[in-house]
Motif scaffolding. Structure first.
Motif, mmCIF file in Angstrom:
data_model
loop_
_atom_site.group_PDB
_atom_site.id
_atom_site.type_symbol
_atom_site.label_atom_id
_atom_site.label_comp_id
_atom_site.label_asym_id
_atom_site.label_seq_id
_atom_site.Cartn_x
_atom_site.Cartn_y
_atom_site.Cartn_z
ATOM 1 N N ASP A 189 -0.325 7.949 3.553
ATOM 2 C CA ASP A 189 -0.582 9.280 4.108
ATOM 3 C C ASP A 189 -1.870 9.874 3.549
ATOM 4 O O ASP A 189 -2.060 11.079 3.545
ATOM 5 C CB ASP A 189 0.606 10.203 3.835
ATOM 6 C CG ASP A 189 0.891 10.352 2.343
ATOM 7 O OD1 ASP A 189 0.375 9.540 1.547
ATOM 8 O OD2 ASP A 189 1.630 11.274 1.976
ATOM 9 N N ASN A 190 -2.755 8.994 3.088
ATOM 10 C CA ASN A 190 -4.022 9.455 2.525
ATOM 11 C C ASN A 190 -5.138 8.517 2.975
ATOM 12 O O ASN A 190 -4.891 7.438 3.509
ATOM 13 C CB ASN A 190 -3.938 9.534 0.994
ATOM 14 C CG ASN A 190 -3.614 8.187 0.386
ATOM 15 O OD1 ASN A 190 -4.412 7.256 0.452
ATOM 16 N ND2 ASN A 190 -2.425 8.069 -0.199
ATOM 17 N N ILE A 230 -5.449 -0.545 4.564
ATOM 18 C CA ILE A 230 -4.737 -1.223 5.645
ATOM 19 C C ILE A 230 -5.689 -1.552 6.790
ATOM 20 O O ILE A 230 -5.679 -2.669 7.319
ATOM 21 C CB ILE A 230 -3.545 -0.378 6.124
ATOM 22 C CG1 ILE A 230 -2.495 -0.320 5.006
ATOM 23 C CG2 ILE A 230 -2.942 -0.952 7.396
ATOM 24 C CD1 ILE A 230 -1.401 0.690 5.237
ATOM 25 N N ALA A 231 -6.516 -0.609 7.176
ATOM 26 C CA ALA A 231 -7.449 -0.833 8.284
ATOM 27 C C ALA A 231 -8.439 -1.944 7.942
ATOM 28 O O ALA A 231 -8.718 -2.823 8.772
ATOM 29 C CB ALA A 231 -8.191 0.451 8.623
ATOM 30 N N SER A 232 -8.961 -1.935 6.733
ATOM 31 C CA SER A 232 -9.923 -2.951 6.323
ATOM 32 C C SER A 232 -9.278 -4.332 6.320
ATOM 33 O O SER A 232 -9.854 -5.301 6.820
ATOM 34 C CB SER A 232 -10.463 -2.620 4.930
ATOM 35 O OG SER A 232 -11.251 -3.672 4.446
ATOM 36 N N THR A 279 0.840 -1.200 0.000
ATOM 37 C CA THR A 279 0.000 0.000 0.000
ATOM 38 C C THR A 279 0.873 1.246 0.000
ATOM 39 O O THR A 279 0.634 2.187 -0.764
ATOM 40 C CB THR A 279 -0.949 -0.002 1.213
ATOM 41 O OG1 THR A 279 -1.765 -1.173 1.155
ATOM 42 C CG2 THR A 279 -1.829 1.232 1.231
ATOM 43 N N GLU A 280 1.898 1.251 0.839
ATOM 44 C CA GLU A 280 2.825 2.396 0.892
ATOM 45 C C GLU A 280 3.487 2.611 -0.459
ATOM 46 O O GLU A 280 3.615 3.741 -0.924
ATOM 47 C CB GLU A 280 3.886 2.165 1.970
ATOM 48 C CG GLU A 280 4.988 3.200 2.003
ATOM 49 C CD GLU A 280 4.498 4.598 2.349
ATOM 50 O OE1 GLU A 280 5.062 5.570 1.789
ATOM 51 O OE2 GLU A 280 3.569 4.738 3.162
ATOM 52 N N GLU A 281 3.879 1.532 -1.126
ATOM 53 C CA GLU A 281 4.581 1.630 -2.408
ATOM 54 C C GLU A 281 3.671 2.047 -3.566
ATOM 55 O O GLU A 281 4.171 2.521 -4.584
ATOM 56 C CB GLU A 281 5.233 0.285 -2.742
ATOM 57 C CG GLU A 281 6.372 -0.083 -1.807
ATOM 58 C CD GLU A 281 6.868 -1.504 -2.017
ATOM 59 O OE1 GLU A 281 6.287 -2.251 -2.846
ATOM 60 O OE2 GLU A 281 7.838 -1.879 -1.336
ATOM 61 N N THR A 282 2.382 1.860 -3.432
ATOM 62 C CA THR A 282 1.488 2.147 -4.555
ATOM 63 C C THR A 282 0.673 3.413 -4.333
ATOM 64 O O THR A 282 0.857 4.392 -5.039
ATOM 65 C CB THR A 282 0.562 0.951 -4.858
ATOM 66 O OG1 THR A 282 -0.128 0.590 -3.664
ATOM 67 C CG2 THR A 282 1.341 -0.227 -5.399
#
Length: 132
Positions: free
Chosen positions: A106-107, A114-116, A99-102
């Motif tokens: 920060d949004n 991530i939470a889901s 997720t961080e890489e794509t």
């Protein structure tokens, strides 16, 4: 009435918005593809249990070493559950990395993904809850 400068500014804003939207769509598709390809394989410390989980958190492979017959069934069950917790925790970490890489974290989109995933696969106590 709007002047030429105002129209140019509005057109520029729409172009930027459209480009940003297309980029976010591309990133989201890449995230979805990469997450769907994730697998994690984890071993118990003594090597008696090996488990692989796929991107959904479902167990896709389980290998028990023959030496496992020498221990009580309760111990084997504990090891299997511990390895499953390790695997789902590692899978959640990989989802966070992808997720961080794509799309970034920060949004709202990144945080929601991530939470889901974490809510669906790994609970606060580390037990797998994704297939109940």
């Amino acid at each position: 009435m709007l002047g030429d400068e105002d129209l140019d500014a509005a057109e520029h804003w729409v172009d930027n918005w459209e480009s940003g939207l297309a980029e976010r769509l591309r990133q989201t598709r890449e995230l979805s593809q990469r997450v769907s390809e994730l697998t994690v394989t984890v071993h118990s410390d003594d090597g008696l249990v090996e488990m692989t989980v796929g991107s959904s958190g479902a167990v896709t492979g389980l290998r028990l070493d023959e030496r496992i017959r020498r221990q009580p069934a309760d111990r084997t069950a504990e090891q299997i559950l511990a390895v499953l917790r390790q695997a789902t925790t590692e899978l959640a970490a990989q989802v966070a990395r992808v997720t961080e890489e794509t799309v970034g974290t920060d949004n709202e989109t990144g945080r929601a993904v991530i939470a889901s995933f974490t809510r669906r696969i790994v609970s606060d106590d580390g037990h797998d809850h994704g297939r109940r």
